[in-house]
Design an enzyme around this catalytic site. Structure first.
Site, short mmCIF file in Angstrom:
data_model
loop_
_atom_site.label_atom_id
_atom_site.label_comp_id
_atom_site.label_asym_id
_atom_site.label_seq_id
_atom_site.Cartn_x
_atom_site.Cartn_y
_atom_site.Cartn_z
N PRO A 2 0.81 -1.21 0.00
CA PRO A 2 0.00 0.00 0.00
C PRO A 2 0.85 1.27 0.00
O PRO A 2 1.67 1.46 0.88
CB PRO A 2 -0.82 -0.10 1.28
CG PRO A 2 -0.38 -1.33 1.97
CD PRO A 2 0.78 -1.92 1.26
N GLU A 3 0.66 2.10 -1.00
CA GLU A 3 1.26 3.43 -1.04
C GLU A 3 0.13 4.43 -0.82
O GLU A 3 -0.98 4.06 -0.48
CB GLU A 3 1.97 3.66 -2.37
CG GLU A 3 3.07 2.65 -2.63
CD GLU A 3 3.82 2.90 -3.93
OE1 GLU A 3 3.87 4.05 -4.37
OE2 GLU A 3 4.34 1.93 -4.51
N HIS A 92 -2.86 -14.50 10.80
CA HIS A 92 -2.17 -13.23 10.59
C HIS A 92 -3.04 -12.01 10.91
O HIS A 92 -2.74 -10.91 10.48
CB HIS A 92 -1.63 -13.10 9.16
CG HIS A 92 -0.77 -14.24 8.72
ND1 HIS A 92 0.37 -14.61 9.41
CD2 HIS A 92 -0.89 -15.12 7.70
CE1 HIS A 92 0.92 -15.67 8.81
NE2 HIS A 92 0.17 -15.99 7.79
#
Length: 273
Positions: A2-3, A92
């Site tokens: 993710p940017e 997770h």
DNA sequence: GCATTACCCTGAAAGC
DNA sequence: TGCTTTCAGGGTAATG
């Protein structure tokens, strides 16, 4: 991975779905992320109201009442999901925020490069991670003139400069490669060798690339999807990233890959100098 | 003080 | 087929 456009997509989605909700309980996996999640984190979050959601660079910030800020960074593989309270908790999943409307916000991160932190400070600007960030590329302070000033006194390669969150906040590997292609600047160029005109062009390219990616709800390769489970669509519009050996859509030359600081850079040797 | 490198982590892909 | 190795990358501490 993710940017900024992916984080912005998440923030916009969460603003619609969880602002105004109270956190009733928090479950943690107990496993450390980039840093260990403080033992008091769950207790400090519980019973606070989510007043607003902000983005600074790649950080997601939940503004809470009584006043506090929950800082979330997704690292490489972090994801947030807003789900019904009965939804299962997959492997997770490192944090579950249970909300008053019986829904839940799950934080999943299989690589554990992300960050969860709570700060009881009066303003966002006093959060250390936020205070250290450079200007946001979509903000007022980011323009060709300021970028040029920063580049002039730097001997680094332009790629490393743009990835440095202290210099410009929010860019990652994908959008740096794409913006440099649109600005016709090779990723190995030294910053001080970028002229004013090129810096102006680069600033414009960065803004256009990011705005376009936000319109497409970000880029999805393997890791990213929004809190509603929908992937982004921007990968279809990339010009160089992960296109090694393919034809440049501008000059029909061949896209090449090189490694800088352990990260892949993709560029067109004919279009970028 | 600035630039570069190593490290954290795990799933997927490649190699044997 | 199944095991082992390599690679990917964001942020940061350590090193040069």
């Amino acid at each position: 991975m993710p940017e900024m456009p992916e984080v912005e997509t998440i923030v916009r989605s969460l603003r619609r779905s969880i602002v105004g909700r109270q956190i009733v309980a928090v479950d943690l996996s107990g496993l450390p992320l980039r840093r260990p999640v403080p033992p008091a984190f769950a207790q400090q979050l519980a019973s606070r109201l989510i007043r607003a959601i902000h983005r600074r660079g790649k950080y997601i910030i939940l503004e809470l009442e009584p006043k506090a800020f929950c800082v979330v960074h997704l690292g490489m593989s972090g994801r947030l999901f807003h789900l019904p309270g009965t939804a299962p908790r997959p492997e997770h999943t490192h944090a579950v925020l249970r909300l008053e409307d019986a829904s839940q916000l799950q934080y999943r991160d299989h690589r554990r490069f992300g960050l969860l932190e709570l700060y009881e400070v009066p303003r966002i600007g006093l959060i250390p991670e936020v205070a250290a960030l450079g200007p946001d590329p979509l903000g007022r302070k980011f323009n060709g003139r300021n970028l040029s000033r920063g580049l002039r006194e730097c001997r680094q390669e332009i790629k490393a400069f743009l990835l440095d969150q202290h210099k410009v906040a929010g860019l990652g590997n994908i959008y740096v490669c794409e913006a440099l292609f649109h600005a016709a600047i090779r990723p190995t160029r030294r910053c001080f060798k970028v002229c004013d005109e090129e810096a102006r062009r680069l600033a414009g390219s960065i803004r256009r690339v990011l705005r376009r990616a936000i319109r497409h709800r970000g880029t999805s390769f393997s890791d990213f999807m929004g809190p509603d489970g929908k992937p982004g669509d921007h990968q279809r519009f990339l010009r160089v990233f992960q296109r090694e050996g393919e034809k440049c859509r501008r000059c029909r030359g061949t896209i090449e890959r090189l490694v800088q600081g352990g990260r892949s850079s993709f560029y067109c040797p004919r279009c970028q100098s």
